[in-house]
Design a protein around this motif. Sequence first.
Motif, PDB file in Angstrom:
ATOM      1  N   ASP A 101       0.810  -1.222   0.000  1.00  0.00           N
ATOM      2  CA  ASP A 101       0.000   0.000   0.000  1.00  0.00           C
ATOM      3  C   ASP A 101       0.841   1.269   0.000  1.00  0.00           C
ATOM      4  OD1 ASP A 101      -2.381  -1.387  -0.209  1.00  0.00           O
ATOM      5  OD2 ASP A 101      -2.712  -1.458   1.955  1.00  0.00           O
ATOM      6  N   PRO A 102       1.883   1.373   0.828  1.00  0.00           N
ATOM      7  CA  PRO A 102       2.698   2.595   0.760  1.00  0.00           C
ATOM      8  C   PRO A 102       3.332   2.813  -0.619  1.00  0.00           C
ATOM      9  CG  PRO A 102       3.187   1.402   2.787  1.00  0.00           C
ATOM     10  CD  PRO A 102       2.294   0.521   1.951  1.00  0.00           C
ATOM     11  N   VAL A 103       3.775   1.748  -1.261  1.00  0.00           N
ATOM     12  CA  VAL A 103       4.361   1.891  -2.596  1.00  0.00           C
ATOM     13  C   VAL A 103       3.291   2.306  -3.601  1.00  0.00           C
ATOM     14  CG1 VAL A 103       5.457   0.631  -4.504  1.00  0.00           C
ATOM     15  CG2 VAL A 103       6.279   0.320  -2.166  1.00  0.00           C
ATOM     16  N   ALA A 104       2.117   1.685  -3.519  1.00  0.00           N
ATOM     17  CA  ALA A 104       1.026   2.054  -4.427  1.00  0.00           C
ATOM     18  C   ALA A 104       0.634   3.514  -4.233  1.00  0.00           C
ATOM     19  CB  ALA A 104      -0.170   1.133  -4.206  1.00  0.00           C
ATOM     20  N   GLU A 105       0.568   3.966  -2.990  1.00  0.00           N
ATOM     21  CA  GLU A 105       0.217   5.367  -2.715  1.00  0.00           C
ATOM     22  C   GLU A 105       1.303   6.321  -3.212  1.00  0.00           C
ATOM     23  OE1 GLU A 105      -0.559   5.429   1.497  1.00  0.00           O
ATOM     24  OE2 GLU A 105      -2.217   4.010   1.281  1.00  0.00           O
ATOM     25  N   PHE A 106       2.557   5.970  -2.988  1.00  0.00           N
ATOM     26  CA  PHE A 106       3.683   6.771  -3.465  1.00  0.00           C
ATOM     27  C   PHE A 106       3.616   6.920  -4.982  1.00  0.00           C
ATOM     28  CE2 PHE A 106       7.978   6.948  -5.218  1.00  0.00           C
ATOM     29  CZ  PHE A 106       8.551   7.992  -4.515  1.00  0.00           C
ATOM     30  N   PRO A 113       3.867   4.267 -12.502  1.00  0.00           N
ATOM     31  CA  PRO A 113       3.392   2.910 -12.212  1.00  0.00           C
ATOM     32  C   PRO A 113       4.125   2.314 -11.009  1.00  0.00           C
ATOM     33  CG  PRO A 113       4.769   2.921 -14.174  1.00  0.00           C
ATOM     34  CD  PRO A 113       4.598   4.354 -13.756  1.00  0.00           C
ATOM     35  N   ALA A 114       3.398   1.546 -10.230  1.00  0.00           N
ATOM     36  CA  ALA A 114       4.012   0.782  -9.138  1.00  0.00           C
ATOM     37  C   ALA A 114       4.417  -0.575  -9.694  1.00  0.00           C
ATOM     38  CB  ALA A 114       3.030   0.612  -7.989  1.00  0.00           C
ATOM     39  N   VAL A 115       5.643  -0.986  -9.410  1.00  0.00           N
ATOM     40  CA  VAL A 115       6.170  -2.257  -9.886  1.00  0.00           C
ATOM     41  C   VAL A 115       6.974  -2.881  -8.754  1.00  0.00           C
ATOM     42  CG1 VAL A 115       7.683  -3.368 -11.575  1.00  0.00           C
ATOM     43  CG2 VAL A 115       6.310  -1.391 -12.252  1.00  0.00           C
ATOM     44  N   LEU A 116       6.777  -4.179  -8.528  1.00  0.00           N
ATOM     45  CA  LEU A 116       7.543  -4.893  -7.517  1.00  0.00           C
ATOM     46  C   LEU A 116       8.684  -5.628  -8.190  1.00  0.00           C
ATOM     47  CD1 LEU A 116       7.866  -5.935  -4.565  1.00  0.00           C
ATOM     48  CD2 LEU A 116       6.488  -7.899  -5.264  1.00  0.00           C
ATOM     49  N   GLY A 117       9.906  -5.353  -7.746  1.00  0.00           N
ATOM     50  CA  GLY A 117      11.073  -6.051  -8.266  1.00  0.00           C
ATOM     51  C   GLY A 117      11.264  -7.364  -7.554  1.00  0.00           C
ATOM     52  N   ASP A 145      -0.738 -11.312  -5.863  1.00  0.00           N
ATOM     53  CA  ASP A 145      -2.167 -10.964  -5.810  1.00  0.00           C
ATOM     54  C   ASP A 145      -2.398  -9.689  -5.006  1.00  0.00           C
ATOM     55  OD1 ASP A 145      -2.795 -13.142  -7.386  1.00  0.00           O
ATOM     56  OD2 ASP A 145      -3.312 -14.427  -5.677  1.00  0.00           O
ATOM     57  N   ARG A 146      -1.657  -9.505  -3.927  1.00  0.00           N
ATOM     58  CA  ARG A 146      -1.783  -8.296  -3.101  1.00  0.00           C
ATOM     59  C   ARG A 146      -1.370  -7.065  -3.915  1.00  0.00           C
ATOM     60  NH1 ARG A 146      -3.155  -4.864  -1.111  1.00  0.00           N
ATOM     61  NH2 ARG A 146      -2.814  -3.921   0.906  1.00  0.00           N
ATOM     62  N   CYS A 147      -0.284  -7.198  -4.681  1.00  0.00           N
ATOM     63  CA  CYS A 147       0.168  -6.085  -5.538  1.00  0.00           C
ATOM     64  C   CYS A 147      -0.867  -5.760  -6.602  1.00  0.00           C
ATOM     65  CB  CYS A 147       1.499  -6.432  -6.200  1.00  0.00           C
ATOM     66  SG  CYS A 147       2.918  -6.425  -5.088  1.00  0.00           S
ATOM     67  N   LEU A 148      -1.405  -6.774  -7.245  1.00  0.00           N
ATOM     68  CA  LEU A 148      -2.386  -6.542  -8.301  1.00  0.00           C
ATOM     69  C   LEU A 148      -3.645  -5.884  -7.739  1.00  0.00           C
ATOM     70  CD1 LEU A 148      -1.938  -9.825 -10.359  1.00  0.00           C
ATOM     71  CD2 LEU A 148      -1.058  -7.537 -10.882  1.00  0.00           C
ATOM     72  N   ALA A 149      -4.060  -6.295  -6.550  1.00  0.00           N
ATOM     73  CA  ALA A 149      -5.232  -5.685  -5.923  1.00  0.00           C
ATOM     74  C   ALA A 149      -4.987  -4.206  -5.616  1.00  0.00           C
ATOM     75  CB  ALA A 149      -5.598  -6.442  -4.639  1.00  0.00           C
ATOM     76  N   ALA A 150      -3.727  -3.846  -5.374  1.00  0.00           N
ATOM     77  CA  ALA A 150      -3.379  -2.448  -5.078  1.00  0.00           C
ATOM     78  C   ALA A 150      -3.102  -1.643  -6.343  1.00  0.00           C
ATOM     79  CB  ALA A 150      -2.169  -2.396  -4.152  1.00  0.00           C
ATOM     80  N   GLY A 151      -3.182  -2.274  -7.519  1.00  0.00           N
ATOM     81  CA  GLY A 151      -3.016  -1.546  -8.768  1.00  0.00           C
ATOM     82  C   GLY A 151      -1.604  -1.541  -9.338  1.00  0.00           C
ATOM     83  N   PHE A 152      -0.722  -2.413  -8.876  1.00  0.00           N
ATOM     84  CA  PHE A 152       0.630  -2.477  -9.440  1.00  0.00           C
ATOM     85  C   PHE A 152       0.549  -2.836 -10.918  1.00  0.00           C
ATOM     86  CE2 PHE A 152       1.925  -2.022  -5.254  1.00  0.00           C
ATOM     87  CZ  PHE A 152       3.285  -2.173  -5.065  1.00  0.00           C
TER      88      PHE A 152
END
Length: 185
Positions: A101-106, A113-117, A145-152
């Motif tokens: 969530d903090p990354v998605a908000e940032f 775009p938010a992306v998880l490495g 799934d958590r990232c996708l739900a947050a819009g990553f």
Amino acid sequence: MSRRRGRPSLYGAVGLGRGTEAAPGTTIWPTPELAAMLRPDAPALADFQPDEPWRLAATGIPRELFYAHDRVDPDRWDLWLYENYAAHRQAMRETPASWVDPVAEFAARRGIPAVLGEGVVGYIPLLTRFEEDAVGNDIAAFVVDRCLAAGFQGVVLTSDAAPHHPVWHTDRDWMRRVNARVTAP
């Protein structure tokens, strides 16, 4: 793994720092736990240099971490994780999920775009299999799934998911299934 119920994480037990956390103070290094995991042919730390000398300068990763990852017996590393997993299970899901969530908000505030490495389970020795077995796959899929739900907009599935890593050849079906969730319209 994090510190739970008074038991140290793997990195704490082997005397390594984690992310921006410094290595714990130890009286001897390698710690007894790490010494028990090293391959019989592991040189003394004083005699160790990474196979590619540029790695130390280019990555900023401490020599001790390369030593542990390059010289550990992958099965012993994985065994420690399996033996201690129950005490850390919840933290291994909650910790990366708490970053989402903090990354998605940032990213949203900046219009990027938010992306998880890589590194959902952690920075691991190349030939270990914990992250690629059922437990690690479960954690990675949960975080995806958590990232996708947050819009990553993108997610790297595991720590070692590049074409030159074993998972690329051993776990293709799992990677395709989870990646299809990332790339779905």
